[in-house]
Structures are given as C-alpha cells and as structure tokens.
Design an enzyme around this catalytic site. Structure first.
Site, mmCIF file in Angstrom:
data_model
loop_
_atom_site.group_PDB
_atom_site.id
_atom_site.type_symbol
_atom_site.label_atom_id
_atom_site.label_comp_id
_atom_site.label_asym_id
_atom_site.label_seq_id
_atom_site.Cartn_x
_atom_site.Cartn_y
_atom_site.Cartn_z
ATOM 1 N N ASN A 274 0.869 -1.173 0.000
ATOM 2 C CA ASN A 274 0.000 0.000 0.000
ATOM 3 C C ASN A 274 0.913 1.233 0.000
ATOM 4 O OD1 ASN A 274 -1.590 2.206 0.829
ATOM 5 N ND2 ASN A 274 -3.037 0.810 1.815
ATOM 6 N N CYS A 335 -5.994 11.661 -11.878
ATOM 7 C CA CYS A 335 -6.801 11.252 -13.029
ATOM 8 C C CYS A 335 -8.277 11.446 -12.718
ATOM 9 C CB CYS A 335 -6.518 9.808 -13.428
ATOM 10 S SG CYS A 335 -6.847 8.635 -12.130
HETATM 11 N N1 SAH Z 1 1.276 4.694 -13.489
HETATM 12 C C1 SAH Z 1 0.549 3.572 -14.046
HETATM 13 C C2 SAH Z 1 -0.946 3.654 -13.828
HETATM 14 C C3 SAH Z 1 -1.349 3.720 -12.363
HETATM 15 S S1 SAH Z 1 -3.038 3.416 -12.107
HETATM 16 C C4 SAH Z 1 0.869 3.466 -15.539
HETATM 17 O O1 SAH Z 1 1.482 4.384 -16.117
HETATM 18 O O2 SAH Z 1 0.520 2.457 -16.142
HETATM 19 C C5 SAH Z 1 -3.194 3.387 -10.390
HETATM 20 C C6 SAH Z 1 -2.668 2.146 -9.698
HETATM 21 O O3 SAH Z 1 -2.753 2.347 -8.300
HETATM 22 C C7 SAH Z 1 -3.403 0.845 -9.966
HETATM 23 O O4 SAH Z 1 -2.526 -0.080 -10.523
HETATM 24 C C8 SAH Z 1 -3.862 0.350 -8.569
HETATM 25 O O5 SAH Z 1 -3.686 -1.047 -8.374
HETATM 26 C C9 SAH Z 1 -2.930 1.099 -7.653
HETATM 27 N N2 SAH Z 1 -3.383 1.383 -6.297
HETATM 28 C C10 SAH Z 1 -4.589 1.826 -5.882
HETATM 29 N N3 SAH Z 1 -4.556 2.082 -4.550
HETATM 30 C C11 SAH Z 1 -3.310 1.802 -4.119
HETATM 31 C C12 SAH Z 1 -2.649 1.883 -2.843
HETATM 32 N N4 SAH Z 1 -3.282 2.339 -1.770
HETATM 33 N N5 SAH Z 1 -1.356 1.513 -2.789
HETATM 34 C C13 SAH Z 1 -0.707 1.065 -3.872
HETATM 35 N N6 SAH Z 1 -1.270 0.999 -5.103
HETATM 36 C C14 SAH Z 1 -2.547 1.352 -5.225
#
Ligand code: SAH
Length: 391
Positions: A274, A335
């Site tokens: 996380n 986003c």
């Molecule tokens: N930067 C990436 C896209 C990120 S999308 C790219 O360029 O492809 C956001 C991501 O955050 C998702 O993969 C989701 O699994 C993750 N996510 C959501 N909450 C989270 C948390 N609390 N800790 C870690 N990852 C998390």
C-alpha cells in the site's frame, strides 16, 4: 417522424456552446414516440432546433447529442465520424502500437471508446445509444481499422448508470488476451481481458515519455506503478535505480515481467504494498530519491468525495516531498476530473509549505493527444500531471 425533446426555458445555452449532454432535469417533455437508445431532435422551449442525439430515459444524462447540424444519424454518419477519429490519430500518433482511436465525446461519438493494441481493437460502449448499435460499430471498425480481432471490454461501472449490464469477450476473431505492445523504446505486456481500463493507461503515454527524459542517473520512486509504465521508461531513460510499488499482485507480477522484457530488471525493484504505508515506512527509514512519481487512482470519483480525496492527495504529496533530495523532481498526477490542475497545484503548494520546501513547476501536463479535450466539455479533461522541482 423523429421524436423531439423539448428543453425547459433557458436550458439551451450550454448546448449552444458545444456541450453534448442534456440532463433529465433540463427536459420539459418529449413529443412523439421513441425507444430508449433511439434518435431524438432537441429543441428549445421556443422550438429552435439545437441538435440530434440518442435518448436514454434510464440515465440522468438523458440525451447525448451526436449532431448539431442537420444530418441523418445512419451508418454513413458513424462511418464518417470513425474515419475522422482514425485520421486524427494517424496525424498525432507516432512510435507506439497502442493508442486510443475513439475518445467518446471529444470525437463527437458520445459513449464510445475504441483502443488499438497492435492488431487488436478494444471496444467500450458506455451509453445505451452506442450499445444498441454495437453490431454496426463492430462492422465499421473492422472495415476501417482492419484489426485481427475485436474485444469487448464492457465491464465498466458507468454502464450501470445507463441500465447496461457488464460483459467482456471477443466480438470478432480471437487473440491471446495478453500480448506485447511498444511505446517508444519500451515494450509492455498487457492484458486486455483483465487489466485495468482496457488493459493499459494509454492516457499517460506522453507523460511517461517525458519522465524518461529527466531521470538520467536518478534514484526513482514510482508510486502506484501498475504494470511498470513509468518505472520501465525511467529505467530505459538511464535511472540508476527504480523502486516501484503497487497494491495489486497481478499488476506487480506483470510489471516484473515488463522489467525483464526491457532488460532493466536489475535496476528495478517492484513491490506489492500500500503506497500510503510504504511512503510512511520509507520516510521513517530516511530513504531519499531524486525523482518521485505519484500516479494514484481517482481518489475523487464524484464531487462529494472531493474533500476527503484532497486529504489523500495531500498526504502522498507531502510524504513524496520528504523523500526527495533537494533539487529532486516530483511528478504528481490526478486522473480525477474533480481534482483538477488548479486543486492539484494547491495541494502541491501546501505540501511544500508544510515541509518547508520550495517548488517550481516545470511542466503542467494533461492526457496524451489521442485523448483530446472537448473545449466546451470540461469533463473530457480529466488527467493532470504536474512535474515540479523541489528544492
Ligand atoms: N502509473 C501507471 C498507472 C497507475 S493506475 C501506468 O502508467 O501504467 C493506479 C494504480 O494504483 C493501480 O494499478 C492500482 O492497483 C494502484 N493502487 C490503488 N490504490 C493503491 C494503494 N493504496 N497503494 C498502492 N497501489 C494502489
């Protein structure tokens, strides 16, 4: 006879500026018979013709305009709009095999998304009016794009708002659901059947490439890394080391394979964690980085969620600044349409003030050019990417 939606007094001004949505509360009545998903004319209270679109009484977004000039909404209409969308991408897309071919309202095709991943097209019909025309759209996509296969990725939650069910599967041909695409120098394995969105965050492409150019010899932290998009570009751009974190096991597994595929696995560490905990932990251990990338999911899905969401953005930006060496670079994204550029800039400024740092904005970026913005529809501009130096 086409049925007519009559607006309440004064409700035509937003549409006059080019906005394409008519909300349920703006409608005085409907003259004539029309099934949901069918075509209606929209007129002002005084009878002035405003446009033509499809209706769905199950949705608070009741009419989406397709045409604001008198045009038949037939197969030829959709063919012309698709051709325009394809021609625009032919002009602006270069050096990548994965991009958005149709971005809904911004391509004057409300509720329709078409992405291209190499030889495969992925389709989303997010409005009833598009969904009932899926067969025709698949034929047109086949004719105009010649994909080897077309996959339907209609499991987005927004379909519920239109009374539509969730479904995924092949509409034409078949291909392995996970395969490789390239983006500049980088190669990525994607999974169109199970990955997030339609498999990849195409909207961040230009921002990933931009980050790849400012990371030479840097130690990089990529928070919310998904399948390693920013991390791989950073490593290919000459980063000394990249630590990348995501909460999803599947995403991190694919990110690890992507690191290997690009020959940068020795300089990348992908972790399942996380981000909130990991940032706190790393600040605690005194870790330091030259570049920190924050690309969280949309914390604010609607306006009511905004105050709480701002707290989340503030927390990660604050901790990111604590991890940055003086002169380091923060790449901070949102986003969420509700968390716009102004609000995100405020969050960055207040995180800087709380940590006694000075920030200079280097770039204020948005979504890639294959996700163009409709100037009268702020909803189509949802991605912000701030790149800032933190001293
Ligand atoms: N930067 C990436 C896209 C990120 S999308 C790219 O360029 O492809 C956001 C991501 O955050 C998702 O993969 C989701 O699994 C993750 N996510 C959501 N909450 C989270 C948390 N609390 N800790 C870690 N990852 C998390």
């Amino acid at each position: 006879m086409t049925a007519t939606v009559i607006l309440k007094p004064g409700r035509e001004s937003r549409l006059g500026l080019g906005h394409l949505w008519v909300y349920a509360g703006e409608i005085a009545g409907v003259d004539g018979h029309v099934e949901d998903g069918g075509i209606v004319d929209v007129r002002s209270t005084r009878g002035r013709w405003i446009g033509r679109g499809f209706i769905n009484r199950k949705s608070t977004l009741t009419v989406r305009l397709l045409a604001t000039r008198p045009e038949e909404i037939d197969r030829g209409f959709f063919q012309r709009r698709l051709r325009d969308a394809i021609a625009y991408r032919a002009r602006v897309i270069d050096g990548t095999s994965a991009y958005r071919v149709v971005y809904g309202e911004a391509d004057a095709l409300p509720g329709l998304i078409v992405d291209r991943y190499g030889h495969v097209a992925v389709l989303q019909t997010l409005a009833l009016g598009m969904d009932v025309r899926k067969g025709m759209l698949v034929e047109l996509i086949d004719d105009l794009m010649h994909p080897a296969a077309i996959f339907e990725r209609n499991d987005s939650g927004v379909r519920r708002l239109e009374g539509l069910d969730s479904r995924t599967g092949w509409l034409r041909g078949q291909a392995p659901p996970d395969f490789e695409i390239h983006e500049g120098r980088a190669r990525f394995l994607i999974d169109i059947a199970h990955g997030q969105k339609t498999g990849f965050f195409l909207d961040q492409r230009e921002n990933r490439l931009a980050v790849g150019r400012i990371v030479k010899d840097a130690e990089v932290f990529d928070a919310f890394c998904y399948t390693g998009g920013f991390a791989v570009h950073a490593a290919l751009g000459g980063a000394k080391h990249v630590t990348a974190v995501d909460i999803s096991d599947d995403a991190v597994a694919l990110a690890t394979r992507n690191g290997e595929r690009n020959g940068v696995d020795e300089r990348c560490t992908f972790l399942v964690a996380n981000v909130f905990d990991e940032l706190r932990r790393q600040v605690g251990t005194g870790a330091r980085y030259d570049v920190v990338i924050l690309d969280p999911p949309a914390f604010a899905r609607n306006k009511d969620a905004l105050p709480r969401a701002i707290g989340g953005y503030k927390e990660i930006n604050l901790r990111a600044m604590k991890l940055l060496r003086s002169g380091g670079i923060l790449v901070s994204c949102s986003c969420s349409y509700h968390m716009d550029e102004t609000l995100l800039t405020d969050v960055v400024a207040s995180a800087a003030s709380d940590t006694h740092r000075t920030v200079r904005l280097m770039e204020r970026r948005g979504q890639a050019r294959d996700h163009p913005v409709h100037p009268a529809m702020p909803e189509t501009r949802y991605l912000t990417c701030l790149i800032a130096q933190v001293v």
